[in-house]
Design a protein around this motif. Structure first.
Motif, PDB file in Angstrom:
ATOM      1  N   VAL A  70       0.817  -1.252   0.059  1.00 43.88           N
ATOM      2  CA  VAL A  70      -0.092   0.103   0.058  1.00 43.88           C
ATOM      3  C   VAL A  70       0.845   1.176   0.007  1.00 43.88           C
ATOM      4  O   VAL A  70       1.594   1.385   0.819  1.00 43.88           O
ATOM      5  CB  VAL A  70      -0.786   0.126   1.164  1.00 43.88           C
TER       6      VAL A  70
ATOM      7  N   LEU B   8      -7.238   3.134   1.352  1.00 44.12           N
ATOM      8  CA  LEU B   8      -7.757   1.786   1.068  1.00 44.12           C
ATOM      9  C   LEU B   8      -9.216   1.862   1.699  1.00 44.12           C
ATOM     10  O   LEU B   8      -9.326   1.911   3.117  1.00 44.12           O
ATOM     11  CB  LEU B   8      -6.993   0.515   1.732  1.00 44.12           C
TER      12      LEU B   8
ATOM     13  N   VAL C  86      -6.262  -6.181  -0.969  1.00 42.50           N
ATOM     14  CA  VAL C  86      -5.118  -5.911  -1.822  1.00 42.50           C
ATOM     15  C   VAL C  86      -4.597  -7.496  -1.954  1.00 42.50           C
ATOM     16  O   VAL C  86      -4.307  -8.030  -0.913  1.00 42.50           O
ATOM     17  CB  VAL C  86      -4.097  -5.098  -1.304  1.00 42.50           C
TER      18      VAL C  86
ATOM     19  N   ALA D  76      -1.782  -1.330  -3.995  1.00 38.40           N
ATOM     20  CA  ALA D  76      -2.725  -0.299  -3.705  1.00 38.40           C
ATOM     21  C   ALA D  76      -2.023   1.198  -4.153  1.00 38.40           C
ATOM     22  O   ALA D  76      -0.962   1.143  -2.988  1.00 38.40           O
ATOM     23  CB  ALA D  76      -3.486  -0.713  -2.678  1.00 38.40           C
TER      24      ALA D  76
ATOM     25  N   ALA E 135      -7.835   4.294  -3.435  1.00 38.53           N
ATOM     26  CA  ALA E 135      -6.877   3.429  -3.650  1.00 38.53           C
ATOM     27  C   ALA E 135      -7.404   2.829  -5.195  1.00 38.53           C
ATOM     28  O   ALA E 135      -8.498   2.427  -5.312  1.00 38.53           O
ATOM     29  CB  ALA E 135      -6.522   2.313  -3.059  1.00 38.53           C
TER      30      ALA E 135
ATOM     31  N   ILE F 130      -6.150  -0.501  -7.237  1.00 38.67           N
ATOM     32  CA  ILE F 130      -5.477  -2.178  -6.775  1.00 38.67           C
ATOM     33  C   ILE F 130      -4.990  -2.515  -8.112  1.00 38.67           C
ATOM     34  O   ILE F 130      -5.777  -2.790  -8.823  1.00 38.67           O
ATOM     35  CB  ILE F 130      -6.347  -2.727  -6.022  1.00 38.67           C
TER      36      ILE F 130
END
Length: 202
Positions: free
Chosen positions: A120, A126, A132, A138, A143, A145
């Motif tokens: 991340v 997120l 994820v 992400a 986000a 992904i």
């Protein structure tokens, strides 16, 4: 081992378990019924770390506090072995798997999952309940992904998030130039000053 660092001493709830080889340094607060595994490192380097209740931080995980933001874990959070969290905010009931990395300014919504070796990126948000997948990335707020193989897609979102300025307080170098020669001496001096008076308190 608990270390006083930068004039701060860790505060650990009496019901928390700290493994004998874990290192807890500086402005760190650990809530009730937490477990910090062997080789885990919780290091407040210029910013505090706040761990909620009923969290499990497994062996060899690294959690770092950095300037200008609180490194926070909510309640009922699992941080897996070899995971690395830096200056991020993790809400309640989040699962962070083995080898996952979560960077500066990221926010993990309640009940989200970051699976094995997933990333991340900095300043990424997120959403609650998001996942994820293993090895994916992400990036952005909100986000996106993406698979790790999509370098161009990741970079298109990541570049404006401006890692050099946000994390290292320096301008991004021109193509073909390196910022490391200028930044690393300053960074090393700062860390040396910050830890000059560290001492074990237990």
């Amino acid at each position: 081992m608990l270390l006083q660092s930068n004039h701060f001493t860790p505060v650990v709830h009496p019901t928390a378990r700290i493994a004998s080889t874990a290192v807890i340094s500086g402005d760190v607060e650990i809530g009730p019924n937490c477990s910090i595994g062997h080789g885990a490192v919780l290091l407040a380097e210029g910013g505090p770390i706040r761990i909620g209740a009923n969290c499990v931080i497994m062996d060899t995980a690294v959690i770092r506090g950095v300037p200008k933001q609180v490194m926070r874990l909510g309640d009922h959070v699992l941080v897996g072995p070899r995971a690395c969290l830096i200056g991020c905010s993790v809400e309640d009931e989040v699962f962070i798997a083995t080898g996952a990395s979560v960077f500066n300014g990221a926010v993990l919504g309640r009940g989200s999952e970051v699976r094995i070796n997933a990333v991340v990126h900095l300043r990424t948000v997120l959403e609650a309940g998001a996942t994820v997948p293993i090895g994916w990335v992400a990036v952005g707020a909100p986000a996106q992904i993406l698979p790790a193989s999509d370098h161009e897609g990741i970079w298109a979102i990541q570049k404006p998030l401006d890692f050099p300025k946000y994390v290292l307080n320096t301008e991004r170098p021109a193509p073909g130039e390196s910022m490391m020669e200028n930044v690393m001496p300053r960074y090393a001096r700062s860390l040396r000053r910050m830890h000059a008076d560290d001492r074990a308190v237990s």
